[in-house]
Enzyme design. Structure first.
Site, PDB file in Angstrom:
ATOM      1  N   ARG A 226       0.907  -1.194  -0.208  1.00 58.14           N
ATOM      2  CA  ARG A 226      -0.054   0.152   0.025  1.00 58.14           C
ATOM      3  C   ARG A 226       0.855   1.300   0.047  1.00 58.14           C
ATOM      4  O   ARG A 226       1.971   1.296   0.537  1.00 58.14           O
ATOM      5  CB  ARG A 226      -0.931  -0.104   1.216  1.00 58.14           C
ATOM      6  CG  ARG A 226      -2.119  -0.934   1.247  1.00 58.14           C
ATOM      7  CD  ARG A 226      -3.069  -0.393  -0.007  1.00 58.14           C
ATOM      8  NE  ARG A 226      -4.276  -1.107   0.088  1.00 58.14           N
ATOM      9  CZ  ARG A 226      -4.545  -2.375  -0.676  1.00 58.14           C
ATOM     10  NH1 ARG A 226      -3.644  -2.764  -1.629  1.00 58.14           N
ATOM     11  NH2 ARG A 226      -5.851  -2.927  -0.759  1.00 58.14           N
ATOM     12  N   HIS A 274      -1.584  -0.237  -9.725  1.00 58.90           N
ATOM     13  CA  HIS A 274      -2.341  -1.118  -9.156  1.00 58.90           C
ATOM     14  C   HIS A 274      -2.462  -2.273  -9.748  1.00 58.90           C
ATOM     15  O   HIS A 274      -3.848  -2.666  -9.862  1.00 58.90           O
ATOM     16  CB  HIS A 274      -3.333  -0.537  -8.372  1.00 58.90           C
ATOM     17  CG  HIS A 274      -3.952  -1.041  -7.057  1.00 58.90           C
ATOM     18  ND1 HIS A 274      -4.104  -0.530  -5.878  1.00 58.90           N
ATOM     19  CD2 HIS A 274      -4.032  -2.418  -6.715  1.00 58.90           C
ATOM     20  CE1 HIS A 274      -4.390  -1.325  -4.885  1.00 58.90           C
ATOM     21  NE2 HIS A 274      -4.273  -2.587  -5.379  1.00 58.90           N
TER      22      HIS A 274
HETATM   23  P1  NDP Z   1      -2.344 -10.775   5.588  1.00 61.61           P
HETATM   24  O1  NDP Z   1      -3.161 -10.059   6.262  1.00 61.61           O
HETATM   25  O2  NDP Z   1      -2.314 -12.115   5.396  1.00 61.61           O
HETATM   26  O3  NDP Z   1      -0.688 -10.444   6.045  1.00 61.61           O
HETATM   27  C1  NDP Z   1      -0.359  -9.266   6.519  1.00 61.61           C
HETATM   28  C2  NDP Z   1       0.980  -9.505   7.154  1.00 61.61           C
HETATM   29  O4  NDP Z   1       1.647  -8.229   7.492  1.00 61.61           O
HETATM   30  C3  NDP Z   1       1.271 -10.412   8.363  1.00 61.61           C
HETATM   31  O5  NDP Z   1       2.379 -10.849   8.388  1.00 61.61           O
HETATM   32  C4  NDP Z   1       1.231  -9.329   9.573  1.00 61.61           C
HETATM   33  O6  NDP Z   1       2.080  -9.901  10.483  1.00 61.61           O
HETATM   34  C5  NDP Z   1       2.046  -8.023   8.824  1.00 61.61           C
HETATM   35  N1  NDP Z   1       1.782  -7.107   9.744  1.00 61.61           N
HETATM   36  C6  NDP Z   1       0.629  -6.525   9.750  1.00 61.61           C
HETATM   37  N2  NDP Z   1       0.896  -5.343  10.495  1.00 61.61           N
HETATM   38  C7  NDP Z   1       2.353  -5.082  10.981  1.00 61.61           C
HETATM   39  C8  NDP Z   1       3.194  -4.566  11.805  1.00 61.61           C
HETATM   40  N3  NDP Z   1       2.745  -3.492  12.292  1.00 61.61           N
HETATM   41  N4  NDP Z   1       4.484  -4.861  11.910  1.00 61.61           N
HETATM   42  C9  NDP Z   1       4.953  -5.993  11.165  1.00 61.61           C
HETATM   43  N5  NDP Z   1       4.371  -6.750  10.264  1.00 61.61           N
HETATM   44  C10 NDP Z   1       3.059  -6.460  10.303  1.00 61.61           C
HETATM   45  O7  NDP Z   1      -1.843 -10.025   4.096  1.00 61.61           O
HETATM   46  P2  NDP Z   1      -1.806 -10.475   2.689  1.00 61.61           P
HETATM   47  O8  NDP Z   1      -0.677 -10.928   2.661  1.00 61.61           O
HETATM   48  O9  NDP Z   1      -3.109 -11.100   2.036  1.00 61.61           O
HETATM   49  O10 NDP Z   1      -1.908  -8.951   1.888  1.00 61.61           O
HETATM   50  C11 NDP Z   1      -1.279  -8.022   2.246  1.00 61.61           C
HETATM   51  C12 NDP Z   1      -1.275  -6.743   1.560  1.00 61.61           C
HETATM   52  O11 NDP Z   1      -1.169  -6.775   0.264  1.00 61.61           O
HETATM   53  C13 NDP Z   1      -2.780  -6.241   1.586  1.00 61.61           C
HETATM   54  O12 NDP Z   1      -3.370  -5.763   2.831  1.00 61.61           O
HETATM   55  C14 NDP Z   1      -2.797  -5.211   0.599  1.00 61.61           C
HETATM   56  O13 NDP Z   1      -2.673  -3.807   1.258  1.00 61.61           O
HETATM   57  C15 NDP Z   1      -1.749  -5.361  -0.397  1.00 61.61           C
HETATM   58  N6  NDP Z   1      -2.354  -6.006  -1.899  1.00 61.61           N
HETATM   59  C16 NDP Z   1      -2.089  -5.392  -2.809  1.00 61.61           C
HETATM   60  C17 NDP Z   1      -2.500  -5.798  -3.953  1.00 61.61           C
HETATM   61  C18 NDP Z   1      -2.017  -5.152  -5.162  1.00 61.61           C
HETATM   62  O14 NDP Z   1      -2.492  -5.405  -6.289  1.00 61.61           O
HETATM   63  N7  NDP Z   1      -1.253  -4.317  -5.215  1.00 61.61           N
HETATM   64  C19 NDP Z   1      -3.252  -7.254  -4.081  1.00 61.61           C
HETATM   65  C20 NDP Z   1      -3.746  -7.732  -2.921  1.00 61.61           C
HETATM   66  C21 NDP Z   1      -3.283  -7.032  -1.933  1.00 61.61           C
HETATM   67  P3  NDP Z   1       1.599 -11.294  11.118  1.00 61.61           P
HETATM   68  O15 NDP Z   1       1.599 -12.247  10.469  1.00 61.61           O
HETATM   69  O16 NDP Z   1       2.332 -10.983  12.593  1.00 61.61           O
HETATM   70  O17 NDP Z   1       0.032 -10.694  11.502  1.00 61.61           O
HETATM   71  C1  OXD Z   2      -6.456  -5.814  -2.876  1.00 59.74           C
HETATM   72  C2  OXD Z   2      -5.854  -5.206  -3.858  1.00 59.74           C
HETATM   73  O1  OXD Z   2      -6.307  -5.342  -1.586  1.00 59.74           O
HETATM   74  O2  OXD Z   2      -6.233  -5.688  -5.071  1.00 59.74           O
HETATM   75  O3  OXD Z   2      -7.123  -6.935  -2.958  1.00 59.74           O
HETATM   76  O4  OXD Z   2      -4.815  -4.182  -3.520  1.00 59.74           O
END
Ligand code: NDP
Ligand code: OXD
Length: 311
Positions: A226, A274
């Site tokens: 993000r 994106h």
């Molecule tokens: P998840 O919720 O499965 O994983 C999030 C990860 O971030 C976890 O490992 C979590 O830690 C870690 N995390 C959250 N907060 C913190 C923090 N404060 N400090 C350190 N680590 C942290 O999300 P996804 O993997 O499914 O997706 C990640 C992001 O990718 C989405 O939220 C979205 O913003 C982005 N995205 C972008 C897309 C694009 O097309 N550009 C498409 C889809 C998603 P923990 O394991 O300890 O909970």
């Molecule tokens: C999602 C994205 O969060 O597309 O799924 O960014």
């Protein structure tokens, strides 16, 4: 009575989702009314994607059992106080595969110096041999559904992979770190950094002037997470100083990225609009329907958002 499922993700998306959703419902043996409009207090499930400027008001959806997001990132709905039902985020095999391909592609592009090769096709024979993957540490910030899959794919190619998450983790083949100290240790070693954290108040500006300064000189940054994860001005300064050699950015604080934003014209920034990974209706419809099935059967839901943590 048949459950009512409201597709609240806009009509353009409906064209792509209707057939996969009907087929997934049929496969699961669920008879439901799948609609794009309904009287709020008749709706059992809402399939949601952000859109428009006004946050949705869920108050009137008194019968709704769950809101199922078509997006993985839920920052635009997680703080909505009118939403009292469980909120589930999207974890879709198609979305994950797309992210693995995007991240692997851009990591290999940086690792092999592909941009420099393309730019130097000028009649001069100047062989520069890249190191092997085993000599190029890569960091993945965020070890969730997407970060873990990307980390494992890169480890499979031979990269030493460091992963950083909020809570401690143990993933075979990945050096897992957490906490502020873990972040610093990760960044100090990483020649390529991929940010796959969710947008929460805690992750805002994870990469800022101080943390960027820890990177080895000339490091590559890839952000499909993000826009809020990076302090834009600090990134521009780190590019100017050479601390960051190149950044590939897929997500931005304002999307679409305004046409006069300095990122567009920067010679060492690649902007992608994106597109890193999209939810794929054919596989994702099954994920949504599995949660509907679970709810109707009184079973626990998958991928429930922790409203306190914000993801
Ligand atoms: P998840 O919720 O499965 O994983 C999030 C990860 O971030 C976890 O490992 C979590 O830690 C870690 N995390 C959250 N907060 C913190 C923090 N404060 N400090 C350190 N680590 C942290 O999300 P996804 O993997 O499914 O997706 C990640 C992001 O990718 C989405 O939220 C979205 O913003 C982005 N995205 C972008 C897309 C694009 O097309 N550009 C498409 C889809 C998603 P923990 O394991 O300890 O909970
Ligand atoms: C999602 C994205 O969060 O597309 O799924 O960014």
């Amino acid at each position: 009575m048949k459950p009512v499922i409201l597709f609240a993700a806009g009509l353009p998306r409906w064209r792509h989702w209707e057939a996969p959703l009907r087929s997934a419902l049929h496969e699961a043996g669920i008879e439901a009314d799948l609609v794009t409009e309904a009287v709020p207090d008749t709706v059992d499930f809402i399939l949601y994607a952000p859109g428009g400027d006004t946050p949705p008001d869920f108050t009137a959806f008194t019968r709704c059992k769950a809101v199922l997001s078509l997006w993985a990132g839920v920052e635009r709905i997680v703080g909505n106080t009118t939403l009292t039902q469980p909120l589930c985020r999207m974890v879709d095999p198609g979305l994950t595969q797309g992210m693995v391909e995007y991240v692997t592609g851009h990591v290999l592009r940086a690792h092999l110096g592909i941009d420099a090769l393309l730019a130097s096709q000028n009649g001069r024979w100047n062989p520069v041999v890249p190191p092997l993957a085993s000599e190029r540490p890569v960091a993945i910030l965020g070890l969730g559904a997407l970060g873990t899959a990307c980390a494992q794919a890169l480890a499979g190619l031979g990269f030493p992979v460091l992963g950083w998450s909020r809570r401690p983790k143990d993933i075979s083949g990945i050096m897992c770190l957490h906490g502020q100290e873990g972040l610093h240790a990760t960044l100090k070693q990483a020649q390529i950094v991929v940010t796959l954290l969710p947008a929460t108040p805690e992750t805002e500006n994870t990469l800022n002037a101080q943390t960027l300064s820890l990177l080895p000189r000339g490091a590559t940054l890839i952000n499909p997470g993000r826009g809020t994860l990076i302090d834009d001005d600090a990134l521009l300064a780190a590019l100017a100083s050479g601390r960051v050699g190149h950044a590939t950015l897929d997500v931005f604080r304002t999307e679409p990225l305004p046409h006069d934003h300095p990122f567009w014209a920067h010679p060492r920034i690649t902007v992608t609009p994106h597109v890193a990974a999209d939810t794929r209706p054919s596989s994702a419809a099954r994920v949504l329907v599995e949660n509907i099935r679970r709810s109707l059967a009184g079973e626990s839901l998958l991928h429930v958002v922790d409203r306190g943590a914000g993801y």
